[in-house]
Motif scaffolding. Structure first.
Motif, PDB file in Angstrom:
ATOM      1  N   ALA A 111      30.239  -1.329  14.507  1.00 19.89           N
ATOM      2  CA  ALA A 111      29.533  -0.063  14.275  1.00 19.89           C
ATOM      3  C   ALA A 111      29.692   0.378  12.830  1.00 19.89           C
ATOM      4  CB  ALA A 111      30.066   1.005  15.219  1.00 19.89           C
ATOM      5  N   GLU A 134      30.566  -5.214  19.180  1.00 16.79           N
ATOM      6  CA  GLU A 134      29.497  -4.623  18.374  1.00 16.79           C
ATOM      7  C   GLU A 134      30.142  -3.900  17.198  1.00 16.79           C
ATOM      8  OE1 GLU A 134      26.573  -0.728  18.566  1.00 16.79           O
ATOM      9  OE2 GLU A 134      27.246  -1.640  20.453  1.00 16.79           O
ATOM     10  N   ARG A 179      32.593  -1.408  21.058  1.00 19.97           N
ATOM     11  CA  ARG A 179      31.907  -0.884  19.880  1.00 19.97           C
ATOM     12  C   ARG A 179      33.007  -0.488  18.895  1.00 19.97           C
ATOM     13  NH1 ARG A 179      28.352   3.702  21.650  1.00 19.97           N
ATOM     14  NH2 ARG A 179      27.324   1.979  22.747  1.00 19.97           N
TER      15      ARG A 179
END
Length: 478
Positions: free
Chosen positions: A63, A61, A39
């Motif tokens: 963020a 991912e 993340r």
């Protein structure tokens, strides 16, 4: 050791990564290679992933928002690279929440550090310097890279696949370890390392007597063995390769008091360690008791190491121990070590022989004054003989008196060399007539006394002469 090496399973949860630039992309490459889910808070807004594997990029991912409000639930660790003050603040929050955190190159804000890594698939070696010198860690890694076979990871994977079925057939834990050691060190391991996994698997399945392959006869009883190992005078780097291998293979190690802690650190971590030696003036368990311990351990099927300071056969009672083992029918071997006299000679540049000056060497021991009284000093008066005395500090006055009474010149150079090859080694040099005073300059033993003209060639003697010359010149100038 401030930092304990651990291996995190990065597939059990996400890694929170905060940062920007090449530093954070280097972390991305490392984490993706380990199969992590990431993340990522790109603090500069640049989420470019060029140069990264497409399959790995899918596990990133991106963020949004303020990383200071990031949800830490289930996060395995927090990494900050090129994040500046934001990284410091995130690190403080992670530490408060009990989540491991690393801020690149900043130990004060980190609870763990990244080692230099040698990656061979199932075999991973981590090298750390406590964060003090990444360059040193890299150099060590390079040396390990050069030594490890390219397919060592394949060998680990091979054993991993066969471990459960083989272990189910060998119930004895000691036999199992012996079996896998022979697989790793023998022809089957060599086949795997050569890229011939199928042939290795066939060779493994063709073994009919698993216990026999482990070194046990049809009775299933593991045969023990005793190895007398010379630990040298203290510096662990002076251990032979064969000695290191014995320490790593040992089930139990019986060691002398004079064996240094640094040498003991080279013993296999789960081997039993039993102190059996003694220092001068302190009680010990006795030589016969040591013989009994060695024999009992070997007959119980253990690989036994008798670890001795210096060399087993130079005032180490190694001869007595092999006679006891031989009499008990116990298999044994001997691995020599660097004796303290040679360690002293090398460290303080004192040649024990010298062409035209020292043609013979005599080694003797004198724990106490009564030991010195039993020496025939008349055989040691030859000026071309170097006399090396072990454990002679207490008996130094008697040694001096014996040599002088026998006719050795009081002007004979002598050296007292203590704790040789160790970081706290110490030397005092002078003349035989002043031997007792030289011993008083030493802050505790063990110590070696070297007596003979060769001491005048030693580094400490030369330093004394240079200092004396400088003092004389200073006086003359005044």
């Amino acid at each position: 050791m401030r930092f304990l090496p651990v291996f995190l399973d990065l597939q059990t949860g996400p890694i929170l990564l905060i940062g920007q630039g090449e530093f954070v992309r280097a972390k991305l490459r490392l984490l993706l290679a380990a199969g992590a889910r990431i993340r990522w808070y790109a603090t500069d807004g640049n989420r470019g992933t060029s140069g990264l594997d497409a399959g790995g990029v899918a596990r990133i991912e991106h963020a949004d928002g303020d990383p200071l409000t990031a949800d830490l639930t289930g996060v395995i660790a927090v990494l900050c690279a090129g994040a500046g003050e934001v990284g410091h603040a995130v690190a403080a929050r992670a530490r408060a929440a009990g989540v491991p955190v690393n801020v690149m190159d900043e130990l004060a804000h980190s609870t763990f550090i990244f080692p230099a890594i040698v990656d061979r698939g199932d075999v991973v070696v981590a090298v750390g310097t406590g964060g003090s010198s990444p360059v040193v860690a890299r150099r060590v890694r390079e040396k390990i890279e050069a030594i490890l076979p390219a397919r060592i990871g394949d060998l680990a994977g091979f054993i991993g696949r066969w471990r459960k079925p083989i272990n189910a057939k060998i119930s004895d834990g000691l036999l199992r370890r012996r079996f896998w050691e022979r697989i790793v060190d023998g022809p089957i391991g060599a086949l795997v390392l050569a890229g011939k996994g199928a042939e290795a698997a066939k060779a493994l399945t063709d073994i009919n007597d698993l216990s026999g392959y482990a070194g046990a006869p049809e009775t299933g009883v593991v045969e023990g063995h005793v190895t007398l190992v010379g630990a040298g005078p203290g510096d662990p780097d002076l251990l032979t390769i064969k000695a290191l291998r014995a320490l790593q293979d040992a089930d139990v190690v019986f060691y002398d008091e004079l064996v240094s802690p640094e040498v003991l650190d080279r013993i296999r971590r789960d081997a039993s360690r039993v102190p059996v030696g003694r220092r001068v003036g302190k009680p010990g368990i006795g030589q016969n008791a040591i013989h009994k311990l060695l024999i009992e351990a070997a007959k119980a099927g253990q690989r036994v190491v008798r670890l001795k300071g210096g060399d087993p056969f130079v005032f180490g009672r190694g001869g007595e121990e092999i006679e006891a083992l031989r009499g008990a029918g116990v298999a044994y071997s001997v691995i020599p070590g660097i004796t303290a006299g040679l360690g002293a000679a090398a460290m303080f540049e004192t040649p024990l022989t010298y062409r035209g000056e020292a043609l013979r060497i005599t080694f003797l021991t004198a724990h106490k004054e009564k030991d010195a009284d039993q020496v025939d000093w008349s055989t040691l008066t030859d000026e071309k003989m170097t006399v090396v005395v072990y454990m002679g500090m207490t008996a130094a006055p008697a040694i001096r008196s014996g040599l002088l009474a026998a006719g050795r010149s009081p002007q004979t150079p002598v050296g007292v060399f203590a704790r040789v090859t160790r970081s706290d080694a110490q030397a005092a040099v002078g003349l035989l007539d002043n031997l007792s005073a030289l011993v008083e300059q030493i802050d505790g033993g063990p110590a070696i006394l070297i007596i003979g003209d060769v001491v005048a060639h030693s580094a400490p003697w030369q330093a004394v002469q240079i200092n004396k010359l400088a003092s004389d010149l200073l006086v003359a100038a005044e």
